[in-house]
Design a protein around this motif. Structure first.
Motif, PDB file in Angstrom:
ATOM      1  N   VAL A   1       4.801  12.730   4.780  1.00 48.27           N
ATOM      2  CA  VAL A   1       5.965  11.853   4.625  1.00 48.27           C
ATOM      3  C   VAL A   1       5.486  10.495   4.120  1.00 48.27           C
ATOM      4  CG1 VAL A   1       7.852  10.655   5.807  1.00 48.27           C
ATOM      5  CG2 VAL A   1       7.277  13.022   6.430  1.00 48.27           C
ATOM      6  N   PHE A   2       6.122  10.002   3.063  1.00 46.96           N
ATOM      7  CA  PHE A   2       5.786   8.697   2.501  1.00 46.96           C
ATOM      8  C   PHE A   2       6.703   7.632   3.096  1.00 46.96           C
ATOM      9  CE2 PHE A   2       4.458  11.782  -0.687  1.00 46.96           C
ATOM     10  CZ  PHE A   2       3.163  11.360  -0.966  1.00 46.96           C
ATOM     11  N   LEU A   3       6.087   6.523   3.547  1.00 47.61           N
ATOM     12  CA  LEU A   3       6.832   5.430   4.187  1.00 47.61           C
ATOM     13  C   LEU A   3       6.974   4.278   3.205  1.00 47.61           C
ATOM     14  CD1 LEU A   3       4.953   5.407   7.626  1.00 47.61           C
ATOM     15  CD2 LEU A   3       6.903   6.834   6.919  1.00 47.61           C
ATOM     16  N   LEU A   4       8.219   3.888   2.897  1.00 50.98           N
ATOM     17  CA  LEU A   4       8.490   2.855   1.900  1.00 50.98           C
ATOM     18  C   LEU A   4       9.422   1.795   2.455  1.00 50.98           C
ATOM     19  CD1 LEU A   4       7.590   5.389   0.152  1.00 50.98           C
ATOM     20  CD2 LEU A   4       9.070   4.472  -1.646  1.00 50.98           C
ATOM     21  N   GLY A   5       9.253   0.573   1.948  1.00 49.34           N
ATOM     22  CA  GLY A   5      10.214  -0.496   2.182  1.00 49.34           C
ATOM     23  C   GLY A   5      11.065  -0.712   0.933  1.00 49.34           C
ATOM     24  N   ARG A   6      11.694  -1.870   0.867  1.00 49.58           N
ATOM     25  CA  ARG A   6      12.604  -2.167  -0.235  1.00 49.58           C
ATOM     26  C   ARG A   6      11.906  -2.959  -1.328  1.00 49.58           C
ATOM     27  NH1 ARG A   6      15.628  -5.745   1.974  1.00 49.58           N
ATOM     28  NH2 ARG A   6      14.917  -7.512   0.743  1.00 49.58           N
TER      29      ARG A   6
ATOM     30  N   ASP B   1      10.601  14.012   0.821  1.00 46.21           N
ATOM     31  CA  ASP B   1       9.468  13.599   1.649  1.00 46.21           C
ATOM     32  C   ASP B   1       9.323  12.081   1.723  1.00 46.21           C
ATOM     33  OD1 ASP B   1       8.605  13.041  -0.908  1.00 46.21           O
ATOM     34  OD2 ASP B   1       6.821  14.317  -0.836  1.00 46.21           O
ATOM     35  N   ILE B   2      10.419  11.353   1.495  1.00 49.54           N
ATOM     36  CA  ILE B   2      10.381   9.887   1.499  1.00 49.54           C
ATOM     37  C   ILE B   2      11.235   9.351   2.644  1.00 49.54           C
ATOM     38  CG2 ILE B   2      11.122   7.805   0.262  1.00 49.54           C
ATOM     39  CD1 ILE B   2      10.222   9.115  -2.316  1.00 49.54           C
ATOM     40  N   LEU B   3      10.648   8.436   3.393  1.00 49.81           N
ATOM     41  CA  LEU B   3      11.360   7.715   4.453  1.00 49.81           C
ATOM     42  C   LEU B   3      11.378   6.246   4.053  1.00 49.81           C
ATOM     43  CD1 LEU B   3      12.696   7.745   7.268  1.00 49.81           C
ATOM     44  CD2 LEU B   3      10.415   7.409   8.241  1.00 49.81           C
ATOM     45  N   LYS B   4      12.561   5.697   3.877  1.00 46.81           N
ATOM     46  CA  LYS B   4      12.693   4.335   3.346  1.00 46.81           C
ATOM     47  C   LYS B   4      13.719   3.569   4.149  1.00 46.81           C
ATOM     48  CE  LYS B   4      13.749   1.922  -1.030  1.00 46.81           C
ATOM     49  NZ  LYS B   4      15.043   1.285  -0.700  1.00 46.81           N
ATOM     50  N   SER B   5      13.405   2.279   4.403  1.00 48.65           N
ATOM     51  CA  SER B   5      14.326   1.420   5.138  1.00 48.65           C
ATOM     52  C   SER B   5      14.471   0.079   4.422  1.00 48.65           C
ATOM     53  CB  SER B   5      13.838   1.206   6.570  1.00 48.65           C
ATOM     54  OG  SER B   5      14.852   0.613   7.362  1.00 48.65           O
ATOM     55  N   ASP B   6      15.429  -0.715   4.885  1.00 49.48           N
ATOM     56  CA  ASP B   6      15.800  -1.946   4.177  1.00 49.48           C
ATOM     57  C   ASP B   6      15.033  -3.147   4.705  1.00 49.48           C
ATOM     58  OD1 ASP B   6      17.136  -3.604   2.411  1.00 49.48           O
ATOM     59  OD2 ASP B   6      18.785  -3.995   3.802  1.00 49.48           O
TER      60      ASP B   6
ATOM     61  N   GLU C   1      -2.891   5.976   3.793  1.00 51.87           N
ATOM     62  CA  GLU C   1      -2.317   5.182   2.698  1.00 51.87           C
ATOM     63  C   GLU C   1      -2.384   5.963   1.400  1.00 51.87           C
ATOM     64  OE1 GLU C   1      -4.905   1.838   3.017  1.00 51.87           O
ATOM     65  OE2 GLU C   1      -3.900   1.019   4.785  1.00 51.87           O
ATOM     66  N   ASP C   2      -1.623   5.506   0.399  1.00 60.57           N
ATOM     67  CA  ASP C   2      -1.508   6.293  -0.832  1.00 60.57           C
ATOM     68  C   ASP C   2      -2.673   6.114  -1.808  1.00 60.57           C
ATOM     69  OD1 ASP C   2      -1.020   3.824  -1.958  1.00 60.57           O
ATOM     70  OD2 ASP C   2       1.019   4.267  -2.630  1.00 60.57           O
ATOM     71  N   ASP C   3      -3.722   5.383  -1.417  1.00 64.82           N
ATOM     72  CA  ASP C   3      -4.942   5.323  -2.216  1.00 64.82           C
ATOM     73  C   ASP C   3      -6.112   5.946  -1.456  1.00 64.82           C
ATOM     74  OD1 ASP C   3      -5.123   3.352  -0.323  1.00 64.82           O
ATOM     75  OD2 ASP C   3      -5.814   1.785  -1.684  1.00 64.82           O
ATOM     76  N   VAL C   4      -5.788   6.879  -0.574  1.00 70.42           N
ATOM     77  CA  VAL C   4      -6.781   7.573   0.241  1.00 70.42           C
ATOM     78  C   VAL C   4      -6.627   9.076   0.028  1.00 70.42           C
ATOM     79  CG1 VAL C   4      -7.516   8.084   2.614  1.00 70.42           C
ATOM     80  CG2 VAL C   4      -6.883   5.744   1.973  1.00 70.42           C
ATOM     81  N   ILE C   5      -7.757   9.764  -0.078  1.00 74.04           N
ATOM     82  CA  ILE C   5      -7.771  11.224  -0.103  1.00 74.04           C
ATOM     83  C   ILE C   5      -8.097  11.719   1.302  1.00 74.04           C
ATOM     84  CG2 ILE C   5      -9.022  13.257  -0.929  1.00 74.04           C
ATOM     85  CD1 ILE C   5      -9.408  11.822  -3.579  1.00 74.04           C
TER      86      ILE C   5
END
Length: 345
Positions: free
Chosen positions: A142-147, A162-167, A200-204
């Motif tokens: 699951v990818f965690l995103l802000g605004r 697969d995206i979880l996003k909040s304001d 994080e999205d720059d990690v394998i």
């Protein structure tokens, strides 16, 4: 006879009372002004703080991007001990499918920025492509995103689920809000996950090594590259923390935010504790603060994290590491190198 420096009795009786009255009046006015300024400053400071504390989960604190030479834009900070009593946020976007029928063996929460579409796509095609492992051990990412005002991920979310996003503003000093968002979603919809990883999205992530080597203790455990560190008091640093925000000389022991894994019960307890603990600017330190509150000691695992991938020696330690930080390198290329090392090529 008149002498220099002397006054007659009549002169003293006329001048001194007037002079004394003038001084008293000046001192009185000064004291009144000082009192007004002092109490006005206290009231204003209290209003600023109450605006932040009132709704730390749902309110948006707009934080300008900071540079080392511009520290005036740093956000108002509050001590982590500040307490609130509110439930989690409403999400703009949320995943579906991964936990609806049954909770996964391993839930991986990946912090990302809305603009990092390519990074998310590479992860889906590489280390998070495989969804099932022997002995019915399933994985869900699951990818965690802000605004972000410049990026719209609604279409990507509808396609990938697969995206979880909040304001809240997607900013590195809001990383704790991302973590709380992920833990809150996990507690509501994926509560049965045996293990939860944050990365994080720059990690394998070497999922095969993680599952086969490290995921054996099912209760009361969190592992990663963990240590004790001190707050950075230099106002020009992007990791600056004032003594007002955190007065202690050392942080509690914490694990690198690039990758750590906890049992599902610890994830739930962290979520519950976070409801009563105000956010801290950096998520890994925030987790350390929460771990101290729930009395769980993180376990440092040597070799768990490779902080910087060395292209000249790609096979050194990577077959044993769980998290490999690529630091701006081509993730697909690094993934192929790691896979070849694992296959003995």
């Amino acid at each position: 006879m008149y002498r220099v420096g002397s006054y007659s009795r009549a002169t003293r009786n006329v001048r001194y009372p007037a002079l004394k009255r003038g001084r008293r009046r000046t001192l009185l006015v000064g004291a009144i002004l000082a009192g007004i300024i002092f109490f006005a400053d206290k009231i204003w400071d209290r209003r600023l703080r109450s605006d932040i504390v009132r709704s730390p989960l749902t309110s948006t604190l707009k934080i300008p991007l900071e540079t080392p030479s511009d520290v005036s834009s740093a956000p108002l900070e509050l001590p982590p001990s500040t307490t609130v009593n509110q439930e989690g946020p409403e999400w703009e976007l949320k995943p579906s499918g991964g936990c609806e029928k049954s909770a996964p063996f391993l839930l991986i929460l990946i912090t990302s920025h809305p603009a990092n579409t390519e990074s998310r796509e590479v992860i889906r095609k590489t280390w998070c492509r495989r969804k099932s492992y022997p002995k019915n051990r399933t994985v869900f990412c699951v990818f965690l995103l802000g605004r972000s005002d410049d990026d719209d991920v609604a279409e990507e979310s509808s396609q990938m689920s697969d995206i979880l996003k909040s304001d809240f503003v997607d900013h590195f000093r809001n990383s704790s809000k991302k973590l709380r968002m992920g833990l809150d979603w996990m507690a509501r919809f994926c509560r049965g996950a045996r293990y939860v990883m944050k990365t994080e999205d720059d990690v394998i992530v070497n999922v095969n090594v993680l599952i086969n080597k490290f995921l054996t203790v099912e209760k009361n455990v969190i592992i990663g590259k963990c240590w004790v560190d001190q707050p950075i008091r230099n106002p020009r640093s992007r990791f600056y923390i004032s003594e007002n925000a955190y007065p202690n000389p050392e942080y509690p022991e914490y694990c690198s935010g690039s990758g750590y894994v906890m049992s599902g019960d610890v994830a739930i307890r962290l979520k519950d504790s976070s409801i009563m603990t105000n956010v801290f600017p950096f998520d890994e330190i925030y987790v350390g603060i929460l771990l101290e509150k729930i009395r769980v000691k993180p376990k440092n695992v040597p070799g768990f994290l490779i902080g910087k991938f060395d292209e000249s020696e790609p096979c050194v330690n990577v077959t044993k590491a769980v998290a490999i930080h690529v630091h701006g390198m081509d993730m697909q290329y690094v993934w192929r190198l790691i896979r070849d090392c694992s296959n003995g090529k």
